[in-house]
Design an enzyme around this catalytic site. Structure first.
Site, PDB file in Angstrom:
ATOM      1  N   LYS A 185      43.899 -37.330  21.601  1.00 17.61           N
ATOM      2  CA  LYS A 185      43.612 -36.331  22.850  1.00 17.61           C
ATOM      3  C   LYS A 185      43.197 -35.031  22.269  1.00 17.61           C
ATOM      4  O   LYS A 185      42.465 -34.572  23.078  1.00 17.61           O
ATOM      5  CB  LYS A 185      45.007 -36.517  23.327  1.00 17.61           C
ATOM      6  CG  LYS A 185      45.011 -35.560  24.490  1.00 17.61           C
ATOM      7  CD  LYS A 185      44.302 -36.007  25.665  1.00 17.61           C
ATOM      8  CE  LYS A 185      44.293 -34.725  26.881  1.00 17.61           C
ATOM      9  NZ  LYS A 185      43.396 -35.404  27.948  1.00 17.61           N
ATOM     10  N   CYS A 239      43.047 -27.752  29.658  1.00 17.96           N
ATOM     11  CA  CYS A 239      42.945 -28.805  28.662  1.00 17.96           C
ATOM     12  C   CYS A 239      41.902 -28.423  27.451  1.00 17.96           C
ATOM     13  O   CYS A 239      42.380 -27.971  26.436  1.00 17.96           O
ATOM     14  CB  CYS A 239      42.382 -30.209  29.281  1.00 17.96           C
ATOM     15  SG  CYS A 239      43.777 -31.209  30.165  1.00 17.96           S
TER      16      CYS A 239
HETATM   17  N1  LIG Z   1      46.625 -32.823  35.188  1.00 12.61           N
HETATM   18  C1  LIG Z   1      45.396 -33.495  34.598  1.00 12.61           C
HETATM   19  O1  LIG Z   1      44.571 -33.581  34.780  1.00 12.61           O
HETATM   20  C2  LIG Z   1      45.805 -33.778  33.017  1.00 12.61           C
HETATM   21  C3  LIG Z   1      44.856 -34.245  32.150  1.00 12.61           C
HETATM   22  C4  LIG Z   1      45.087 -34.686  31.021  1.00 12.61           C
HETATM   23  C5  LIG Z   1      46.279 -34.372  30.380  1.00 12.61           C
HETATM   24  N2  LIG Z   1      47.236 -33.720  31.137  1.00 12.61           N
HETATM   25  C6  LIG Z   1      48.250 -33.263  30.425  1.00 12.61           C
HETATM   26  O2  LIG Z   1      49.534 -33.904  30.990  1.00 12.61           O
HETATM   27  C7  LIG Z   1      50.608 -32.829  31.006  1.00 12.61           C
HETATM   28  C8  LIG Z   1      50.945 -32.323  32.497  1.00 12.61           C
HETATM   29  O3  LIG Z   1      50.142 -31.818  33.238  1.00 12.61           O
HETATM   30  P1  LIG Z   1      50.110 -31.569  34.625  1.00 12.61           P
HETATM   31  O4  LIG Z   1      48.794 -31.015  34.940  1.00 12.61           O
HETATM   32  O5  LIG Z   1      50.468 -32.695  35.421  1.00 12.61           O
HETATM   33  O6  LIG Z   1      51.231 -30.456  34.636  1.00 12.61           O
HETATM   34  P2  LIG Z   1      51.937 -29.556  35.849  1.00 12.61           P
HETATM   35  O7  LIG Z   1      52.407 -28.451  35.504  1.00 12.61           O
HETATM   36  O8  LIG Z   1      51.017 -29.850  37.083  1.00 12.61           O
HETATM   37  O9  LIG Z   1      53.048 -30.487  36.191  1.00 12.61           O
HETATM   38  C9  LIG Z   1      54.098 -30.789  35.408  1.00 12.61           C
HETATM   39  C10 LIG Z   1      55.339 -31.221  36.206  1.00 12.61           C
HETATM   40  O10 LIG Z   1      56.409 -31.191  35.165  1.00 12.61           O
HETATM   41  C11 LIG Z   1      57.546 -30.859  36.005  1.00 12.61           C
HETATM   42  N3  LIG Z   1      58.567 -30.530  34.849  1.00 12.61           N
HETATM   43  C12 LIG Z   1      58.549 -29.289  34.072  1.00 12.61           C
HETATM   44  N4  LIG Z   1      59.434 -29.233  32.990  1.00 12.61           N
HETATM   45  C13 LIG Z   1      60.303 -30.340  33.363  1.00 12.61           C
HETATM   46  C14 LIG Z   1      61.414 -31.126  32.848  1.00 12.61           C
HETATM   47  N5  LIG Z   1      62.215 -30.570  32.007  1.00 12.61           N
HETATM   48  N6  LIG Z   1      61.849 -32.156  33.286  1.00 12.61           N
HETATM   49  C15 LIG Z   1      61.225 -32.726  34.445  1.00 12.61           C
HETATM   50  N7  LIG Z   1      60.005 -32.239  34.927  1.00 12.61           N
HETATM   51  C16 LIG Z   1      59.659 -31.098  34.427  1.00 12.61           C
HETATM   52  C17 LIG Z   1      56.958 -29.500  36.537  1.00 12.61           C
HETATM   53  O11 LIG Z   1      57.984 -29.356  37.660  1.00 12.61           O
HETATM   54  C18 LIG Z   1      55.483 -30.378  37.231  1.00 12.61           C
HETATM   55  O12 LIG Z   1      56.194 -30.978  38.623  1.00 12.61           O
HETATM   56  C19 LIG Z   1      50.115 -31.628  30.166  1.00 12.61           C
HETATM   57  O13 LIG Z   1      50.436 -31.740  29.041  1.00 12.61           O
HETATM   58  C20 LIG Z   1      48.590 -31.719  30.198  1.00 12.61           C
HETATM   59  O14 LIG Z   1      47.919 -31.081  29.406  1.00 12.61           O
HETATM   60  C21 LIG Z   1      46.983 -33.274  32.263  1.00 12.61           C
END
Ligand SMILES: NC(=O)c1ccc[n+]([C@@H]2O[C@H](COP(=O)([O-])OP(=O)(O)OC[C@H]3O[C@@H](n4cnc5c(N)ncnc54)[C@H](O)[C@@H]3O)[C@@H](O)[C@H]2O)c1
Length: 384
Positions: A185, A239
């Protein structure tokens, strides 16, 4: 595999209370094509329920933020907190998968954390890493059709996680170990960052050499084995602008290219802000009055409303910090209000500005009539 997938878990109290309520009403809190109907249907059928605390399940997915701290070090505290919340509920035969983008070794660290607290479960759980790969705006398609890389802490964990994803993924499921999947990743996004840095470096060279970089790249790409990306005002988003630091932080001596690419892309934003400053002073000297300046775009890429790690936002802030009684129009057509920037309609800003700074190639900007009377600083190729 039988039983339920881990329920949605939310952490930030007030905000997540609203999200949980929204989802349980069959609504969504983000803009994502086709997701709304899908969630509405799934909630109605009783297959999806959101909670504010972890509920017992057979499969737990950890998809929490993994930002970076000062000095660009990865912060896995959210992954740790989510794992600690899951810990008391784990039982023999459960599957635990991390999807958050994570530094190499995170899955093993969480394995150690789990077995330290629950030693009786050693060898009785399936623990794996499978990075999220979806592109916001195309999630419903990509979630099903993208290939996935799946790495367990041992072979049986990999197999179990593959069995889970095979329930809904139609793309290929590639088996590996946890460390390779984590690095995969990080490398995907670093590769994009390095390639964009090359294009951004060319844009700096071309500016000095008096060459149109967009024409140059288009011509070079006529070569059958050359495929140079487009330059811009920097690199943003949560990212590509973040993940390379996860490698640089752990392997500082080995990441000459990856680290330099980050610096080049960051420097490009600084350079753009300096260009605006210079153009402003030149205008004042030549015309004897202060210019009106339109900053076109704040998002980190075209046609979205996401400002996370946005170089355009950084440039706008820097330009405003250097302001000296000039009039500024800040434009972001994908956002209605912003708590820091007073936003202006894009047509009004363009029509009334003396200096127009294109930072993001939003579709709206491509429709504006070219003007020879204005100073145009096009950092994103909107007019090429
Ligand atoms: N969104 C994308 O397009 C995408 C693509 C590839 C990778 N990622 C990866 O996925 C991961 C999440 O990204 P995202 O965009 O969904 O993030 P985000 O910040 O939008 O959402 C994350 C969620 O996690 C929750 N959270 C935080 N701490 C928590 C805990 N202790 N227990 C339970 N829930 C908790 C938050 O409240 C939120 O609802 C990251 O590592 C990101 O790099 C995201």
């Amino acid at each position: 595999m039988s039983g339920s997938i881990g329920p949605l878990l939310a952490a930030d109290e007030q905000f997540n209370h609203k999200i949980v309520e929204t989802i349980n009403q069959g609504e969504i809190h983000i803009i994502e094509p086709e997701l709304k109907d899908f969630v509405a249907d799934t909630v109605k059928k009783g297959f999806l329920k959101a909670y504010k605390t972890v509920q017992p399940a057979d499969v737990y997915l950890v998809v929490v933020p993994t930002p970076f701290k000062e000095k660009n070090e990865p912060d896995i505290s959210f992954v740790q907190a989510a794992t600690k919340a899951i810990l008391p509920l784990l039982k023999v035969g459960d599957t635990y998968i991390i999807e958050s983008t994570s530094p190499v070794g995170t899955t093993e660290k969480m394995r150690d954390l789990i077995f330290q607290e629950r030693p009786e479960l050693k060898g009785q759980l399936y623990i794996a890493y499978c990075p999220e790969r979806v592109l916001p705006g195309n999630v419903m398609y990509e979630l099903v059709h993208n290939d996935r890389v799946i790495g367990g802490i041992d072979e049986k964990s990999t197999d179990k996680a593959v069995a889970f994803y095979s329930k809904y993924v139609e793309g290929q499921l590639h088996k590996t170990n946890a460390r390779t999947a984590e690095m995969c990743k990080l490398v995907e996004n670093s590769s994009r960052d390095v390639q964009i840095a090359f294009a951004n470096e060319l844009s700096l060279i071309c500016d000095k050499a008096g060459i149109n970089v967009w024409e140059l790249i288009s011509l070079a790409n006529k070569h059958p084995r050359v495929n140079i990306l487009q330059p811009g005002c920097g690199v943003g988003g949560h990212c590509i602008a973040v993940d390379p630091y996860f490698i640089v932080s752990d392997y500082p001596m080995e990441t000459k290219i990856i680290g330099t690419a980050r610096n080049v892309n960051n420097y490009k934003s600084f350079w753009c802000a300096e260009k605006v400053q210079n153009e402003k002073l030149k205008f004042e000297l030549e015309r004897g009055r202060k210019p009106k300046i339109a900053i076109m775009g704040l998002a980190f890429k075209p046609n979205i409303d996401d400002l996370r790690e946005s170089p355009a936002k950084y440039i706008a802030q820097r330009v405003l910090q250097n302001s000296n009684n000039e009039e500024y129009y800040i434009v972001e057509p994908n956002i209605k209000d912003h708590k820091v920037f007073k936003l202006t309609d894009y047509k009004f800003a363009y029509d009334n500005a003396d200096i127009v700074v294109f930072l993001v190639a939003h579709n709206e900007f491509k429709e504006l009539n070219p003007s020879n009377e204005k100073v145009i600083l096009d950092f994103c190729g909107v007019s090429n």
